[in-house]
Design a protein around this motif. Structure first.
Motif, short mmCIF file in Angstrom:
data_model
loop_
_atom_site.label_atom_id
_atom_site.label_comp_id
_atom_site.label_asym_id
_atom_site.label_seq_id
_atom_site.Cartn_x
_atom_site.Cartn_y
_atom_site.Cartn_z
N ARG A 40 7.78 42.80 31.70
CA ARG A 40 9.21 43.11 32.05
C ARG A 40 9.93 42.46 31.07
O ARG A 40 10.25 41.24 30.90
CB ARG A 40 9.70 42.88 33.52
CG ARG A 40 10.87 43.63 33.65
CD ARG A 40 11.40 43.21 35.29
NE ARG A 40 10.29 43.45 36.38
CZ ARG A 40 9.95 44.63 36.89
NH1 ARG A 40 10.92 45.91 36.63
NH2 ARG A 40 9.26 44.58 37.88
N ARG A 42 13.15 40.45 29.76
CA ARG A 42 14.08 39.68 30.45
C ARG A 42 14.70 38.92 29.49
O ARG A 42 14.06 38.28 28.51
CB ARG A 42 13.41 38.68 31.60
CG ARG A 42 12.65 39.13 32.81
CD ARG A 42 12.33 38.28 33.88
NE ARG A 42 11.73 38.75 35.09
CZ ARG A 42 10.70 39.22 35.34
NH1 ARG A 42 9.85 39.03 34.37
NH2 ARG A 42 10.25 39.75 36.47
N ILE A 61 21.01 43.38 33.78
CA ILE A 61 19.76 42.95 34.40
C ILE A 61 19.16 44.25 34.88
O ILE A 61 17.91 44.22 34.75
CB ILE A 61 20.27 42.20 35.64
CG1 ILE A 61 20.87 40.75 35.36
CG2 ILE A 61 18.92 42.01 36.57
CD1 ILE A 61 21.40 39.85 36.34
N ASN A 62 19.69 45.43 35.41
CA ASN A 62 19.14 46.48 35.92
C ASN A 62 18.63 47.39 34.73
O ASN A 62 17.47 47.71 35.03
CB ASN A 62 20.37 47.35 36.56
CG ASN A 62 19.62 48.64 37.21
OD1 ASN A 62 19.53 49.68 36.57
ND2 ASN A 62 19.14 48.67 38.58
N GLU A 64 17.39 46.05 31.93
CA GLU A 64 16.23 45.17 31.40
C GLU A 64 14.98 45.50 32.35
O GLU A 64 13.97 45.49 32.04
CB GLU A 64 16.52 43.70 31.25
CG GLU A 64 17.37 43.55 30.25
CD GLU A 64 17.82 42.01 29.94
OE1 GLU A 64 18.38 41.56 29.13
OE2 GLU A 64 17.45 41.28 30.85
N SER A 65 15.34 45.63 33.86
CA SER A 65 14.28 45.60 34.66
C SER A 65 13.62 46.80 34.49
O SER A 65 12.18 46.93 35.34
CB SER A 65 15.06 45.38 36.09
OG SER A 65 15.62 46.68 36.52
N ARG A 66 13.80 47.84 33.91
CA ARG A 66 13.10 49.26 33.83
C ARG A 66 12.37 49.22 32.64
O ARG A 66 11.74 50.41 32.24
CB ARG A 66 14.25 50.24 33.86
CG ARG A 66 14.98 50.37 35.32
CD ARG A 66 15.97 51.73 35.53
NE ARG A 66 16.37 51.66 36.69
CZ ARG A 66 15.88 52.22 37.92
NH1 ARG A 66 14.70 52.65 37.72
NH2 ARG A 66 16.27 52.18 39.08
N SER A 207 13.47 50.39 42.04
CA SER A 207 12.73 49.48 41.17
C SER A 207 11.56 49.88 40.84
O SER A 207 10.73 50.65 41.71
CB SER A 207 13.06 48.05 41.32
OG SER A 207 12.27 47.58 42.55
#
Length: 261
Positions: A40, A42, A61-62, A64-66, A207
């Motif tokens: 992932r 980060r 953050i959201n 990057e999380s995808r 997520s």
């Protein structure tokens, strides 16, 4: 008829909640150790001390999380040339210093037929990879450039990405690249970001949970069913409905790990 590969819940079932499980696996095990697991994205090396730091922004953050990073499996240092007959070809510029045998590099990396280039004078190269992503819920995967990683020396072209539903069309990926400045070499080091895999789910708030999946017989049979379709039809998206009708109910079977209940 609406397909469940779209983002409309047409099947009449309650929408799922919680993380969406996405499985990844390799289609070949020989030498598979060189292919690192997707990671992932980060911002691990940025300053988060200030409360208003952009690295602490929920939107950042959201985003990057995808996205998950697929690293380059081996060193690549190639140039573009033409032979005496004008035919386009690749040169391994690393020569004897190359960490990968020329014969093996030739099996994985190739120049597409010049008639298939999207732009005249802009070669397209393809690196075959054994990565496959699958899901048992509607999920679209987009293959894009690693735009959140900085390169001191930009590559002389752009990644030729794509977007497709991994729940009905699991297939091995490839890294395709349009060489806009073929007079400049392409140089990639093992471990540096090759591309991102981004995932879109039915619920934008849900997520993605990445797991290593088993290459079950059901999955192998299904992939065999759809493999090579691009060689016979121009619009493979038109086959999604037929593929979905023959899809096993469950494709994602996580690999058992020690300590897992």
């Amino acid at each position: 008829m609406q397909l469940s590969v779209s983002f409309e819940n047409t099947e009449g079932r309650p929408r799922g909640s919680g993380p969406v499980t996405v499985g990844w696996l390799l289609t070949e095990q020989k030498g598979g150790i060189i292919y690192a697991p997707p990671e992932r994205v980060r911002s691990v090396d940025v300053d988060r001390r200030h409360a208003k730091s952009a690295s602490r922004c929920p939107a950042v953050i959201n985003l990057e999380s995808r996205y998950f990073v697929i690293p380059c499996p081996f060193d690549i240092h190639i140039g573009f040339t033409r032979d005496d007959n004008g035919k386009a070809a690749l040169r391994n510029l690393a020569g004897e210093a190359s960490s990968i045998r020329a014969s093996k590099l030739g099996e994985k990396l190739h120049l597409t037929n010049e008639a298939e280039w999207r732009r005249p004078g802009v070669p397209t190269i393809q690196l075959s990879l054994p990565y496959v992503f699958i899901s048992d819920e509607p999920v679209y995967m987009s293959q894009v450039s690693p735009f959140m990683h900085y390169r001191k020396e930009p590559l002389p072209g752009t990644i030729f990405g794509g977007r497709f539903p991994i729940n009905v069309w699991p297939r091995p990926l490839m890294w395709a690249f349009e060489w806009h400045e073929p007079e400049k070499p392409i140089r990639l080091q093992r471990g540096e970001p090759l591309f991102y895999a981004g995932f879109e789910t039915l619920g934008p708030e849900r997520s993605v949970q990445m797991v290593e999946a088993e290459a079950t017989q059901d999955l192998k049979d299904y992939m065999e069913l759809i493999s090579g379709a691009v060689n016979y039809v121009n619009q493979t998206f038109s086959l999604f409905e037929a593929a979905e009708a023959r899809r096993p109910e469950v494709l994602v079977k996580p690999v058992p790990r020690k300590g897992r209940g």
